[in-house]
Design a protein around this motif. Structure first.
Motif, PDB file in Angstrom:
ATOM      1  N   ALA A 127      -1.494   5.692  -9.147  1.00 29.84           N
ATOM      2  CA  ALA A 127      -2.168   4.442  -8.794  1.00 29.84           C
ATOM      3  C   ALA A 127      -1.694   3.332  -9.729  1.00 29.84           C
ATOM      4  N   PRO A 128      -1.427   2.150  -9.182  1.00 25.84           N
ATOM      5  CA  PRO A 128      -0.943   1.055 -10.037  1.00 25.84           C
ATOM      6  C   PRO A 128      -2.033   0.558 -10.980  1.00 25.84           C
ATOM      7  N   THR A 129      -1.618   0.185 -12.171  1.00 28.09           N
ATOM      8  CA  THR A 129      -2.556  -0.368 -13.149  1.00 28.09           C
ATOM      9  C   THR A 129      -2.397  -1.874 -13.286  1.00 28.09           C
ATOM     10  N   ASN A 130      -1.238  -2.401 -12.872  1.00 27.74           N
ATOM     11  CA  ASN A 130      -1.001  -3.844 -12.876  1.00 27.74           C
ATOM     12  C   ASN A 130       0.139  -4.141 -11.907  1.00 27.74           C
ATOM     13  N   PHE A 131       0.527  -5.408 -11.804  1.00 29.03           N
ATOM     14  CA  PHE A 131       1.563  -5.793 -10.847  1.00 29.03           C
ATOM     15  C   PHE A 131       2.957  -5.350 -11.267  1.00 29.03           C
ATOM     16  N   ASN A 132       3.108  -4.874 -12.487  1.00 27.92           N
ATOM     17  CA  ASN A 132       4.400  -4.372 -12.949  1.00 27.92           C
ATOM     18  C   ASN A 132       4.517  -2.860 -12.804  1.00 27.92           C
ATOM     19  N   SER A 133       3.495  -2.221 -12.264  1.00 27.59           N
ATOM     20  CA  SER A 133       3.535  -0.770 -12.087  1.00 27.59           C
ATOM     21  C   SER A 133       4.684  -0.397 -11.158  1.00 27.59           C
ATOM     22  N   PRO A 134       5.325   0.738 -11.421  1.00 25.04           N
ATOM     23  CA  PRO A 134       6.430   1.146 -10.552  1.00 25.04           C
ATOM     24  C   PRO A 134       5.929   1.646  -9.202  1.00 25.04           C
ATOM     25  N   CYS A 135       6.802   1.595  -8.238  1.00 22.21           N
ATOM     26  CA  CYS A 135       6.591   2.201  -6.924  1.00 22.21           C
ATOM     27  C   CYS A 135       5.460   1.536  -6.137  1.00 22.21           C
ATOM     28  N   ILE A 136       5.428   0.197  -6.161  1.00 24.26           N
ATOM     29  CA  ILE A 136       4.440  -0.534  -5.372  1.00 24.26           C
ATOM     30  C   ILE A 136       5.123  -1.647  -4.589  1.00 24.26           C
ATOM     31  N   LEU A 137       4.498  -2.021  -3.492  1.00 28.89           N
ATOM     32  CA  LEU A 137       4.894  -3.192  -2.722  1.00 28.89           C
ATOM     33  C   LEU A 137       3.740  -4.175  -2.816  1.00 28.89           C
ATOM     34  N   TYR A 138       4.046  -5.363  -3.272  1.00 27.93           N
ATOM     35  CA  TYR A 138       3.036  -6.375  -3.550  1.00 27.93           C
ATOM     36  C   TYR A 138       3.212  -7.518  -2.556  1.00 27.93           C
ATOM     37  N   TYR A 139       2.142  -7.847  -1.826  1.00 28.90           N
ATOM     38  CA  TYR A 139       2.147  -8.956  -0.877  1.00 28.90           C
ATOM     39  C   TYR A 139       1.121  -9.984  -1.324  1.00 28.90           C
ATOM     40  N   ARG A 140       1.584 -11.198  -1.552  1.00 26.04           N
ATOM     41  CA  ARG A 140       0.669 -12.289  -1.886  1.00 26.04           C
ATOM     42  C   ARG A 140       0.737 -13.309  -0.758  1.00 26.04           C
ATOM     43  N   ALA A 141      -0.419 -13.609  -0.188  1.00 27.66           N
ATOM     44  CA  ALA A 141      -0.491 -14.527   0.943  1.00 27.66           C
ATOM     45  C   ALA A 141      -0.044 -15.924   0.532  1.00 27.66           C
ATOM     46  N   ALA A 142       0.337 -16.715   1.528  1.00 28.22           N
ATOM     47  CA  ALA A 142       0.722 -18.102   1.273  1.00 28.22           C
ATOM     48  C   ALA A 142      -0.450 -18.836   0.622  1.00 28.22           C
ATOM     49  N   GLU A 143      -0.155 -19.645  -0.389  1.00 22.94           N
ATOM     50  CA  GLU A 143      -1.217 -20.320  -1.143  1.00 22.94           C
ATOM     51  C   GLU A 143      -1.498 -21.732  -0.654  1.00 22.94           C
ATOM     52  N   ASN A 144      -0.556 -22.314   0.083  1.00 22.47           N
ATOM     53  CA  ASN A 144      -0.780 -23.633   0.666  1.00 22.47           C
ATOM     54  C   ASN A 144       0.161 -23.789   1.855  1.00 22.47           C
ATOM     55  N   GLU A 145       0.050 -24.909   2.539  1.00 22.58           N
ATOM     56  CA  GLU A 145       0.829 -25.086   3.767  1.00 22.58           C
ATOM     57  C   GLU A 145       2.329 -25.195   3.522  1.00 22.58           C
ATOM     58  N   ASN A 146       2.740 -25.453   2.287  1.00 23.98           N
ATOM     59  CA  ASN A 146       4.165 -25.577   1.970  1.00 23.98           C
ATOM     60  C   ASN A 146       4.747 -24.318   1.332  1.00 23.98           C
ATOM     61  N   SER A 147       3.941 -23.283   1.187  1.00 26.47           N
ATOM     62  CA  SER A 147       4.437 -22.064   0.548  1.00 26.47           C
ATOM     63  C   SER A 147       4.569 -20.943   1.574  1.00 26.47           C
ATOM     64  N   ARG A 148       5.270 -19.934   1.167  1.00 27.00           N
ATOM     65  CA  ARG A 148       5.438 -18.734   1.984  1.00 27.00           C
ATOM     66  C   ARG A 148       4.818 -17.562   1.238  1.00 27.00           C
ATOM     67  N   GLU A 150       4.678 -13.934  -0.587  1.00 26.22           N
ATOM     68  CA  GLU A 150       5.644 -13.221  -1.426  1.00 26.22           C
ATOM     69  C   GLU A 150       5.585 -11.732  -1.120  1.00 26.22           C
ATOM     70  N   PHE A 151       6.743 -11.122  -1.082  1.00 23.20           N
ATOM     71  CA  PHE A 151       6.876  -9.679  -0.928  1.00 23.20           C
ATOM     72  C   PHE A 151       7.666  -9.187  -2.132  1.00 23.20           C
ATOM     73  N   ILE A 152       7.021  -8.464  -3.027  1.00 26.93           N
ATOM     74  CA  ILE A 152       7.682  -8.005  -4.250  1.00 26.93           C
ATOM     75  C   ILE A 152       7.648  -6.483  -4.271  1.00 26.93           C
ATOM     76  N   LEU A 153       8.809  -5.886  -4.451  1.00 28.95           N
ATOM     77  CA  LEU A 153       8.923  -4.433  -4.492  1.00 28.95           C
ATOM     78  C   LEU A 153       9.292  -4.000  -5.903  1.00 28.95           C
ATOM     79  N   ASN A 154       8.452  -3.176  -6.497  1.00 26.54           N
ATOM     80  CA  ASN A 154       8.772  -2.567  -7.787  1.00 26.54           C
ATOM     81  C   ASN A 154       9.329  -1.177  -7.505  1.00 26.54           C
ATOM     82  N   LYS A 155      10.548  -0.942  -7.937  1.00 27.97           N
ATOM     83  CA  LYS A 155      11.217   0.326  -7.649  1.00 27.97           C
ATOM     84  C   LYS A 155      10.492   1.501  -8.293  1.00 27.97           C
TER      85      LYS A 155
END
Length: 162
Positions: A132-153, A155-160
Motif C-alpha cells: 500500500a502506498p504511504t505517499n505520492f512517491n511510493s513505488p508501483c502506483i498510478l496517480y491521477y489528479r483532476a484538473a484544478e481549473n478550466e485552463n489545466s489538464r 495529471e497522470f503520474i506513474l511511479n515505476k
C-alpha cells in the motif's frame, strides 16, 4: 597415456564460468516481476488518458468544460463499460473510484485510493500484490489528479515498480 575425460582444472573453470553467467542473469529474471507490474500500470495509464480525452471532447461539444462540477452523458455507445451520466470537473473525469470504475473496467487486482478534498481530489491506483502506498512517491502506483481549473489538464503520474 591417452585418457578420455576432463581434468579437474577444466571442470573448475567451467563451473566458475557458469557461476559468473548465473550471477549476471539472475538479477535480470528477479526484476521481471517489477517490470511486468510497471507495464500493467502503463497500460492502465494509457487507458485512463484515452478515456479522459474522450470525456473531454464530449465536454467540449456540450460546452461544459469550464464548469467545476458537471455531468456528461456517455450513453451513446462511446465504448465505455457503463454508459450513462458521469461526473466531470472542468471537462475531465472526476477523481473518484466509482466514476473511474465505470469508465475503465479494471479487474479486481487493482485498489483505488481517493485522496484530498472535493476541489483537489486525487486518485491513486495500485495493484493488490503491491505494498500500500504511504505517499505520492511510493513505488508501483498510478496517480491521477483532476484538473484544478478550466485552463489545466489532469495529471497522470506513474511511479515505476521496484
Amino acid at each position: 597415456m591417452n585418457s578420455k575425460g576432463f581434468t579437474l582444472i577444466e571442470l573448475i573453470v567451467v563451473i566458475v564460468i557458469l557461476g559468473i553467467l548465473a550471477a549476471t542473469a539472475v538479477p535480470k529474471f528477479i526484476n521481471l516481476k517489477a517490470e511486468a507490474q510497471t507495464a500493467t500500470l502503463q497500460g492502465v495509464k494509457a487507458s485512463m488518458q484515452g478515456a479522459a480525452a474522450l470525456v473531454h471532447s464530449k465536454s467540449l461539444v456540450k460546452g461544459n468544460q469550464k464548469e467545476v462540477d458537471s455531468t456528461i452523458n456517455l450513453g451513446d455507445g462511446a465504448g465505455f463499460s457503463n454508459d450513462g451520466e458521469f461526473f466531470i470537473t472542468y471537462g475531465y473525469p472526476f477523481a473518484n473510484e466509482s466514476e473511474w470504475k465505470r469508465i475503465i473496467d479494471l479487474d479486481d487486482n487493482f485498489i483505488y485510493l481517493e485522496i484530498g478534498s472535493s476541489s483537489t481530489r486525487s486518485l491513486v491506483i495500485y495493484r493488490k500484490d503491491s505494498p500500500a502506498p504511504t505517499n505520492f512517491n511510493s513505488p508501483c502506483i498510478l496517480y491521477y489528479r483532476a484538473a484544478e481549473n478550466e485552463n489545466s489538464r489532469p495529471e497522470f503520474i506513474l511511479n515505476k515498480c521496484i
